[in-house]
Enzyme design. Structure first.
Site, PDB file in Angstrom:
ATOM      1  N   CYS A 120       7.324   1.265 -39.349  1.00 23.30           N
ATOM      2  CA  CYS A 120       6.795   1.759 -40.586  1.00 23.30           C
ATOM      3  C   CYS A 120       7.407   3.035 -40.875  1.00 23.30           C
ATOM      4  O   CYS A 120       7.796   3.658 -40.359  1.00 23.30           O
ATOM      5  CB  CYS A 120       5.261   1.817 -40.494  1.00 23.30           C
ATOM      6  SG  CYS A 120       4.482   1.765 -41.959  1.00 23.30           S
ATOM      7  N   CYS A 122       5.061   5.243 -42.715  1.00 25.87           N
ATOM      8  CA  CYS A 122       4.166   6.445 -43.099  1.00 25.87           C
ATOM      9  C   CYS A 122       4.077   7.424 -42.095  1.00 25.87           C
ATOM     10  O   CYS A 122       3.827   8.689 -42.650  1.00 25.87           O
ATOM     11  CB  CYS A 122       2.745   5.601 -43.083  1.00 25.87           C
ATOM     12  SG  CYS A 122       2.176   4.920 -41.402  1.00 25.87           S
ATOM     13  N   CYS A 130       3.730   3.796 -46.633  1.00 20.25           N
ATOM     14  CA  CYS A 130       4.476   3.041 -45.569  1.00 20.25           C
ATOM     15  C   CYS A 130       5.831   2.575 -46.095  1.00 20.25           C
ATOM     16  O   CYS A 130       6.702   2.011 -45.637  1.00 20.25           O
ATOM     17  CB  CYS A 130       3.571   1.810 -45.157  1.00 20.25           C
ATOM     18  SG  CYS A 130       2.068   2.352 -44.563  1.00 20.25           S
ATOM     19  N   LYS A 195      -2.823  -7.716 -42.100  1.00 17.34           N
ATOM     20  CA  LYS A 195      -3.358  -6.457 -41.625  1.00 17.34           C
ATOM     21  C   LYS A 195      -4.058  -5.987 -42.859  1.00 17.34           C
ATOM     22  O   LYS A 195      -3.633  -6.077 -44.144  1.00 17.34           O
ATOM     23  CB  LYS A 195      -1.973  -5.551 -41.685  1.00 17.34           C
ATOM     24  CG  LYS A 195      -2.527  -4.104 -41.426  1.00 17.34           C
ATOM     25  CD  LYS A 195      -1.300  -3.204 -40.999  1.00 17.34           C
ATOM     26  CE  LYS A 195      -1.551  -1.562 -41.110  1.00 17.34           C
ATOM     27  NZ  LYS A 195      -0.383  -0.768 -40.704  1.00 17.34           N
ATOM     28  N   ARG A 205      -4.762   7.948 -38.133  1.00 17.99           N
ATOM     29  CA  ARG A 205      -4.060   8.870 -39.093  1.00 17.99           C
ATOM     30  C   ARG A 205      -4.285  10.224 -38.663  1.00 17.99           C
ATOM     31  O   ARG A 205      -3.148  10.825 -38.890  1.00 17.99           O
ATOM     32  CB  ARG A 205      -4.821   8.409 -40.504  1.00 17.99           C
ATOM     33  CG  ARG A 205      -4.272   7.038 -40.884  1.00 17.99           C
ATOM     34  CD  ARG A 205      -4.662   6.678 -42.120  1.00 17.99           C
ATOM     35  NE  ARG A 205      -4.635   5.339 -42.556  1.00 17.99           N
ATOM     36  CZ  ARG A 205      -4.827   4.448 -43.405  1.00 17.99           C
ATOM     37  NH1 ARG A 205      -5.583   5.403 -44.466  1.00 17.99           N
ATOM     38  NH2 ARG A 205      -4.732   3.314 -43.559  1.00 17.99           N
ATOM     39  N   GLU A 233      -0.101 -14.852 -45.984  1.00 17.61           N
ATOM     40  CA  GLU A 233       0.523 -13.804 -45.207  1.00 17.61           C
ATOM     41  C   GLU A 233       1.172 -14.350 -43.852  1.00 17.61           C
ATOM     42  O   GLU A 233       2.391 -14.223 -43.651  1.00 17.61           O
ATOM     43  CB  GLU A 233      -0.306 -12.570 -44.648  1.00 17.61           C
ATOM     44  CG  GLU A 233      -0.644 -11.880 -46.221  1.00 17.61           C
ATOM     45  CD  GLU A 233       0.343 -10.752 -46.459  1.00 17.61           C
ATOM     46  OE1 GLU A 233       1.420 -10.893 -45.717  1.00 17.61           O
ATOM     47  OE2 GLU A 233       0.226  -9.923 -47.416  1.00 17.61           O
ATOM     48  N   LYS A 248      -5.307  -7.267 -37.548  1.00 15.55           N
ATOM     49  CA  LYS A 248      -5.527  -6.192 -37.350  1.00 15.55           C
ATOM     50  C   LYS A 248      -6.255  -5.437 -38.496  1.00 15.55           C
ATOM     51  O   LYS A 248      -5.961  -5.844 -39.748  1.00 15.55           O
ATOM     52  CB  LYS A 248      -4.185  -4.871 -37.348  1.00 15.55           C
ATOM     53  CG  LYS A 248      -4.493  -3.712 -37.310  1.00 15.55           C
ATOM     54  CD  LYS A 248      -3.144  -3.048 -37.470  1.00 15.55           C
ATOM     55  CE  LYS A 248      -3.163  -1.631 -37.485  1.00 15.55           C
ATOM     56  NZ  LYS A 248      -2.087  -0.872 -37.820  1.00 15.55           N
ATOM     57  N   SER A 274      -7.838   2.188 -33.713  1.00 19.90           N
ATOM     58  CA  SER A 274      -8.463   3.386 -33.396  1.00 19.90           C
ATOM     59  C   SER A 274      -9.789   3.651 -33.589  1.00 19.90           C
ATOM     60  O   SER A 274     -10.612   4.235 -32.306  1.00 19.90           O
ATOM     61  CB  SER A 274      -7.629   4.522 -33.997  1.00 19.90           C
ATOM     62  OG  SER A 274      -7.770   4.359 -35.351  1.00 19.90           O
ATOM     63  N   TYR A 313      -6.249   0.786 -26.901  1.00 21.44           N
ATOM     64  CA  TYR A 313      -6.072   2.273 -26.146  1.00 21.44           C
ATOM     65  C   TYR A 313      -7.108   2.423 -24.932  1.00 21.44           C
ATOM     66  O   TYR A 313      -6.891   3.192 -24.383  1.00 21.44           O
ATOM     67  CB  TYR A 313      -6.675   3.184 -27.133  1.00 21.44           C
ATOM     68  CG  TYR A 313      -5.995   3.237 -28.653  1.00 21.44           C
ATOM     69  CD1 TYR A 313      -4.616   3.897 -28.836  1.00 21.44           C
ATOM     70  CD2 TYR A 313      -6.462   2.657 -29.603  1.00 21.44           C
ATOM     71  CE1 TYR A 313      -3.939   3.888 -29.897  1.00 21.44           C
ATOM     72  CE2 TYR A 313      -5.658   2.566 -31.018  1.00 21.44           C
ATOM     73  CZ  TYR A 313      -4.372   3.170 -31.052  1.00 21.44           C
ATOM     74  OH  TYR A 313      -3.758   3.127 -32.137  1.00 21.44           O
TER      75      TYR A 313
HETATM   76  C1  PBG Z   1       1.219   2.340 -39.443  1.00 22.76           C
HETATM   77  C2  PBG Z   1       0.147   1.905 -38.617  1.00 22.76           C
HETATM   78  C3  PBG Z   1      -1.141   2.144 -38.565  1.00 22.76           C
HETATM   79  C4  PBG Z   1      -1.728   1.568 -37.571  1.00 22.76           C
HETATM   80  C5  PBG Z   1      -0.826   1.072 -36.906  1.00 22.76           C
HETATM   81  N1  PBG Z   1       0.292   1.319 -37.469  1.00 22.76           N
HETATM   82  C6  PBG Z   1      -1.959   2.763 -39.771  1.00 22.76           C
HETATM   83  C7  PBG Z   1      -2.212   2.425 -41.107  1.00 22.76           C
HETATM   84  O1  PBG Z   1      -1.762   1.612 -41.388  1.00 22.76           O
HETATM   85  O2  PBG Z   1      -2.834   3.147 -41.841  1.00 22.76           O
HETATM   86  C8  PBG Z   1      -3.113   1.732 -37.264  1.00 22.76           C
HETATM   87  C9  PBG Z   1      -3.607   1.762 -35.767  1.00 22.76           C
HETATM   88  C10 PBG Z   1      -4.907   2.295 -35.467  1.00 22.76           C
HETATM   89  O3  PBG Z   1      -5.846   2.514 -36.032  1.00 22.76           O
HETATM   90  O4  PBG Z   1      -4.901   2.242 -34.095  1.00 22.76           O
HETATM   91  N2  PBG Z   1       1.138   1.552 -40.639  1.00 22.76           N
END
Ligand code: PBG
Length: 326
Positions: A120, A122, A130, A195, A205, A233, A248, A274, A313
């Site tokens: 990615c 970002c 992204c 996602k 983030r 998707e 996700k 997260s 995690y």
């Molecule tokens: C990158 C990405 C993100 C996450 C994994 N890869 C953040 C987003 O899309 O904003 C989130 C993972 C998490 O919250 O544990 N694009």
């Protein structure tokens, strides 16, 4: 008087009987452990909103890696947090970028570790989106070229799996073609297929320093209200050559894990994101829940819903608990 009914309790009367009839299991091999790497030296910095998760610089990571390996964890998802960010995320595909260095270091120390590279832009763009931005719009096709370039540089560094999380249309096709052309036909793609534009990424983030500076991700990540769209998707990713499909976040989207399980034959991955982690940690720190039981119940829930693999995690804790034979 004879009543007729099923005696479900017969199979629950002892721990050993319950063991015999248990339908789903969590194994250490199911776990993928996410890690965040920063530049510099001597850094082991805990992320405040994610207790137990750290920013590591590579020089101090070896001890942690040994610990991870000794727990039996065999796959990692690596994220880079670079010092330098720019409009086109050039550190994402730099030969000596932080994630490329991390991949090389891990593979050198433990060649059998399965290293997955999040793909990615970002964390690498100064605007935090992204893909590349033009007049406030995230440009799909222009972003594909950079994501493909990133995938090739990750594969060159030794990544075993490329895991694109960017949600541009056509990203699997673009990455597959670029990998094949560069001679990486054997490197699989784990697509973040379904996602959502989710608030459950908040703590990540903070960890990845990837909050968009303007706007949000709703033009590329999915609307949480949509299920059928998620099937479209995933189907598109299968057609383009994905080797794994991911859902996700995981907890609020268990239905999507199950829908994908019934529709597709590829391995299904749940990303226990997260905020799902942070909420458990916060409640546990307050003594409000039994952390181990809550985590293990959640994990077996993902498996029951149909996930083959879980990115979490909690992986180190789970590995410890499994070793102790909980
Ligand atoms: C990158 C990405 C993100 C996450 C994994 N890869 C953040 C987003 O899309 O904003 C989130 C993972 C998490 O919250 O544990 N694009």
């Amino acid at each position: 008087m004879s009543l007729s009914f099923d005696r479900h309790r017969r199979l629950r009367m002892s721990a050993t009987m319950r063991n015999l009839v248990r339908e789903h299991h969590v194994r250490v091999e199911d776990l993928i452990y996410p890690l965040f790497f920063v530049e510099g030296t001597g850094v082991k910095h805990e992320i405040p909103s994610m207790p137990g998760v750290y920013h590591f610089s590579l020089d101090v990571f070896k001890e942690e890696l040994d610990d991870i390996v000794s727990l039996g964890i065999q796959s990692l998802m690596v994220f880079g947090v670079p010092n330098h960010k720019d409009a086109c995320g050039s550190e994402a595909y730099a030969e000596n970028g932080i994630v490329q260095q991390a991949i090389r270091m891990i593979k050198e120390a433990y060649p059998h570790m399965v290293v997955m590279a999040d793909n990615c832009l970002c964390q690498y763009t100064d605007h935090g989106h992204c893909g590349v931005l033009h007049e406030g719009n995230v440009e799909n096709d222009e972003s594909l070229a950079l994501l493909a370039k990133t995938a090739v540089s990750q594969a060159k560094a030794g990544a075993d799996v490329i895991a694109p999380s960017n949600m541009m249309d056509g990203f699997v096709a673009a990455i597959r073609a670029a990998l094949d052309e560069a001679g990486f036909v054997h490197i699989p793609i784990m697509s973040y297929s379904v996602k959502y534009a989710s608030s459950f990424y908040g703590p990540f983030r903070d960890a990845a320093h990837s909050t968009p500076q303007t706007g949000d991700r709703k033009t590329y990540q999915m609307d949480p209200a949509n299920a059928r769209e998620g099937i479209r998707e995933a189907a598109a990713d299968v057609e383009q050559g994905a080797d794994f499909l991911m859902v996700k976040p995981a907890l609020a989207y268990m239905d999507m894990i199950q829908r994908l399980r019934t529709r597709f034959e590829l391995p299904i991955v749940a990303y226990n994101v997260s905020a799902e982690y942070s909420m458990v940690k916060a409640a546990a720190a307050n003594g409000w829940i039994d952390e181990q039981r809550i985590v293990m119940e959640t994990m077996v829930g993902f498996k029951r819903a149909g996930a083959d693999l879980i990115i979490t995690y909690h992986a180190k804790d789970i590995a410890k608990w499994l070793k102790e034979g909980m």
